[in-house]
Design a protein around this motif. Structure first.
Motif, mmCIF file in Angstrom:
data_model
loop_
_atom_site.group_PDB
_atom_site.id
_atom_site.type_symbol
_atom_site.label_atom_id
_atom_site.label_comp_id
_atom_site.label_asym_id
_atom_site.label_seq_id
_atom_site.Cartn_x
_atom_site.Cartn_y
_atom_site.Cartn_z
ATOM 1 N N VAL A 1 50.190 79.740 -19.731
ATOM 2 C CA VAL A 1 50.546 78.898 -18.586
ATOM 3 C C VAL A 1 51.892 79.329 -18.016
ATOM 4 O O VAL A 1 52.071 79.427 -16.792
ATOM 5 C CB VAL A 1 50.564 77.409 -18.978
ATOM 6 N N ASP A 2 52.850 79.599 -18.874
ATOM 7 C CA ASP A 2 54.160 80.062 -18.385
ATOM 8 C C ASP A 2 54.026 81.403 -17.668
ATOM 9 O O ASP A 2 54.703 81.654 -16.660
ATOM 10 C CB ASP A 2 55.142 80.191 -19.550
ATOM 11 N N ALA A 3 53.146 82.273 -18.183
ATOM 12 C CA ALA A 3 53.006 83.605 -17.601
ATOM 13 C C ALA A 3 52.454 83.566 -16.181
ATOM 14 O O ALA A 3 52.743 84.463 -15.378
ATOM 15 C CB ALA A 3 52.099 84.475 -18.481
ATOM 16 N N ILE A 4 51.674 82.535 -15.857
ATOM 17 C CA ILE A 4 51.127 82.456 -14.499
ATOM 18 C C ILE A 4 51.937 81.513 -13.609
ATOM 19 O O ILE A 4 51.535 81.202 -12.499
ATOM 20 C CB ILE A 4 49.647 82.027 -14.509
ATOM 21 N N GLY A 5 53.081 81.070 -14.119
ATOM 22 C CA GLY A 5 53.991 80.291 -13.282
ATOM 23 C C GLY A 5 53.732 78.805 -13.260
ATOM 24 O O GLY A 5 54.195 78.106 -12.354
ATOM 25 N N GLY A 6 53.006 78.286 -14.266
ATOM 26 C CA GLY A 6 52.761 76.851 -14.338
ATOM 27 C C GLY A 6 51.541 76.430 -13.537
ATOM 28 O O GLY A 6 51.013 77.184 -12.719
ATOM 29 N N ILE A 7 51.081 75.206 -13.795
ATOM 30 C CA ILE A 7 49.900 74.655 -13.130
ATOM 31 C C ILE A 7 50.257 73.278 -12.559
ATOM 32 O O ILE A 7 50.854 72.455 -13.252
ATOM 33 C CB ILE A 7 48.723 74.501 -14.118
ATOM 34 N N ALA B 1 42.467 72.876 -11.713
ATOM 35 C CA ALA B 1 43.724 73.323 -11.106
ATOM 36 C C ALA B 1 44.026 74.771 -11.481
ATOM 37 O O ALA B 1 44.520 75.557 -10.660
ATOM 38 C CB ALA B 1 44.869 72.403 -11.544
ATOM 39 N N LEU B 2 43.718 75.136 -12.719
ATOM 40 C CA LEU B 2 43.936 76.511 -13.169
ATOM 41 C C LEU B 2 43.091 77.484 -12.354
ATOM 42 O O LEU B 2 43.587 78.530 -11.906
ATOM 43 C CB LEU B 2 43.597 76.623 -14.652
ATOM 44 N N TRP B 3 41.820 77.145 -12.154
ATOM 45 C CA TRP B 3 40.951 78.050 -11.408
ATOM 46 C C TRP B 3 41.433 78.181 -9.958
ATOM 47 O O TRP B 3 41.394 79.269 -9.387
ATOM 48 C CB TRP B 3 39.503 77.577 -11.456
ATOM 49 N N HIS B 4 41.880 77.083 -9.364
ATOM 50 C CA HIS B 4 42.423 77.152 -8.006
ATOM 51 C C HIS B 4 43.566 78.173 -7.943
ATOM 52 O O HIS B 4 43.644 78.963 -6.993
ATOM 53 C CB HIS B 4 42.928 75.783 -7.561
ATOM 54 N N LYS B 5 44.431 78.152 -8.949
ATOM 55 C CA LYS B 5 45.578 79.060 -8.921
ATOM 56 C C LYS B 5 45.141 80.501 -9.151
ATOM 57 O O LYS B 5 45.601 81.419 -8.467
ATOM 58 C CB LYS B 5 46.601 78.645 -9.974
ATOM 59 N N LEU B 6 44.269 80.723 -10.132
ATOM 60 C CA LEU B 6 43.791 82.072 -10.397
ATOM 61 C C LEU B 6 43.103 82.654 -9.167
ATOM 62 O O LEU B 6 43.264 83.833 -8.837
ATOM 63 C CB LEU B 6 42.821 82.066 -11.579
ATOM 64 N N GLU C 1 45.750 83.268 -6.140
ATOM 65 C CA GLU C 1 46.684 84.376 -6.363
ATOM 66 C C GLU C 1 45.995 85.637 -6.868
ATOM 67 O O GLU C 1 46.660 86.634 -7.159
ATOM 68 C CB GLU C 1 47.786 83.925 -7.326
ATOM 69 N N GLN C 2 44.654 85.593 -6.974
ATOM 70 C CA GLN C 2 43.861 86.768 -7.373
ATOM 71 C C GLN C 2 44.344 87.369 -8.697
ATOM 72 O O GLN C 2 44.346 88.597 -8.881
ATOM 73 C CB GLN C 2 43.902 87.826 -6.267
ATOM 74 N N LEU C 3 44.738 86.521 -9.638
ATOM 75 C CA LEU C 3 45.327 87.007 -10.879
ATOM 76 C C LEU C 3 44.315 87.689 -11.792
ATOM 77 O O LEU C 3 44.684 88.518 -12.627
ATOM 78 C CB LEU C 3 45.991 85.841 -11.629
ATOM 79 N N LEU C 4 43.032 87.354 -11.638
ATOM 80 C CA LEU C 4 42.014 87.976 -12.479
ATOM 81 C C LEU C 4 41.641 89.376 -12.004
ATOM 82 O O LEU C 4 40.941 90.098 -12.702
ATOM 83 C CB LEU C 4 40.750 87.109 -12.524
ATOM 84 N N PHE C 5 42.086 89.762 -10.827
ATOM 85 C CA PHE C 5 41.651 91.019 -10.241
ATOM 86 C C PHE C 5 42.786 92.020 -10.081
ATOM 87 O O PHE C 5 42.580 93.108 -9.552
ATOM 88 C CB PHE C 5 40.985 90.753 -8.881
ATOM 89 N N ASP C 6 43.969 91.660 -10.508
ATOM 90 C CA ASP C 6 45.136 92.538 -10.407
ATOM 91 C C ASP C 6 45.448 93.064 -11.806
ATOM 92 O O ASP C 6 45.930 92.314 -12.662
ATOM 93 C CB ASP C 6 46.324 91.741 -9.853
ATOM 94 N N PRO C 7 45.169 94.345 -12.087
ATOM 95 C CA PRO C 7 45.350 94.851 -13.454
ATOM 96 C C PRO C 7 46.784 94.750 -13.959
ATOM 97 O O PRO C 7 47.010 94.520 -15.144
ATOM 98 C CB PRO C 7 44.887 96.308 -13.364
#
Length: 346
Positions: free
Chosen positions: A184-190, A247-252, A255-261
């Motif tokens: 959670v900290d790594a993705i900037g919080g939820i 809320a987590l899925w909205h953020k992912l 910010e396209q976090l699952l698709f940025d290596p």
């Protein structure tokens, strides 16, 4: 018209140097990517090999594609850094239990997903579980499902869930307390919004009504709290977990976090060994491939449910699958059909 004069020798040399530098940077980057991809710090285990072929099958749709079922496990182990989360402060809680257990079903066309929480206090048959030394644990006719993790590890959780649901589990992700907070900290919080305040001295969560950006520690407490919401049971806590995952899925997604290596690798390295996956997800490429499958899936196409359940006649502190609704839900997922009103107690 006279031919253009050749560029000065110094210009050609500079161009060659730039080209060579770019090639070198690209080669070094590719090599580093491959090296880092193969040495991610999280744990991977051969979950399925020991189970053999006596497992539910995955039925393909008319196009030959199959659904994908991922088992999410939240472990309450107090080993290592997790000892800080022992309420007694002296590691009196031994072993590990899967206090959060969710089956994530991705449709064959990858256009929708259903997340089903299995209450941790569910009584269910536990099959014999393979151990690393070749032995098998004895079967149990009725056992609390969250104890399977301590009995035979992740593989035992998988075979128990497959026995309960008749769904084939394709991947497993297990996260402990420390890993969850780090992620959670790594993705900037939820960010979550509360209609009512939460005041839970057991989890240490104290939030006023309204919107809050939760850091790792707060998010962990939010997902663990039960005394501060509803009737104080594990079932009330599941509702908060579903809110958090939405809320987590909205953020992912945003910010396209699952698709940025680069970002994904940073997040996974932050979580480190506090995350365990099956060997099929042991590389960054495999996780990116899974993320690509979710690319067109919006938060509005994800449905959150709780397995239909009822109090156990043998123990009021335990629940059992409420039939026939529980079996109907699993059948709908097994045949990749839309789920109908089969949620929760009854």
């Amino acid at each position: 018209m006279p031919a253009a004069s050749p560029p000065p020798r110094t210009t050609r040399r500079r161009a060659r140097r730039i080209t060579i530098a770019l090639v070198c940077v690209g080669a070094i980057g590719a090599a580093a990517y491959g090296l880092l991809s193969s040495h991610l710090p999280y744990k991977s285990v051969d979950v399925f090999e020991a189970l053999g072929d006596d497992r539910p099958s995955a039925a393909p749709d008319s196009t030959g594609r199959t659904p994908l079922n991922i088992l999410l496990i939240g472990s309450d182990t107090r080993s290592g850094d997790n000892a800080a989360y022992d309420a007694a402060g002296d590691q009196q809680i031994a072993g590990a239990r899967s206090d959060t257990m969710m089956v994530v079903h991705l449709s064959a066309d990858r256009r929708s997903a259903t997340v089903v929480s299995i209450p941790r206090d569910t009584l269910a048959p536990r099959p014999p579980c393979p151990l690393r030394d070749g032995r098998w644990t004895p079967a149990a006719r009725q056992a609390t499902i969250n104890m399977a993790l301590g009995v035979g590890g992740v593989t035992c959780v998988v075979t128990t869930v497959e026995k309960l649901t008749d769904l084939r589990i394709d991947h497993v992700v297990q996260v402990d307390f420390v890993g969850f907070a780090r992620l959670v900290d790594a993705i900037g919080g939820i960010e979550v919004t509360l209609p009512e305040p939460i005041d839970d001295p057991y989890s240490g969560l104290h939030l006023a009504a309204g919107s809050h950006l939760l850091n790792g520690e707060q998010a962990l407490a939010f997902n663990r709290t039960r005394h501060g919401v509803g009737d104080g049971s594990d079932l009330a806590r599941i509702g908060l977990q579903h809110q958090f995952l939405t809320a987590l899925w909205h953020k992912l997604d945003a910010e396209q976090l699952l698709f940025d290596p680069v970002q994904l690798q940073r997040i996974l390295r932050t979580a480190g060994s506090a995350v365990t996956v099956d060997s099929g997800l042991s590389s960054l490429d495999a996780i990116l491939n899974l993320g690509t499958r979710l690319h067109d899936l919006s938060a509005q196409e994800v449905t959150f449910l709780t397995m239909p359940h009822a109090p156990s006649s043998a123990d009021p502190n335990r629940v059992v699958p409420a039939q026939p609704r529980a079996d109907q839900l699993w059948l709908q997922l097994r045949t990749d059909q839309p789920t109908t009103a089969l949620d929760g107690p009854g």
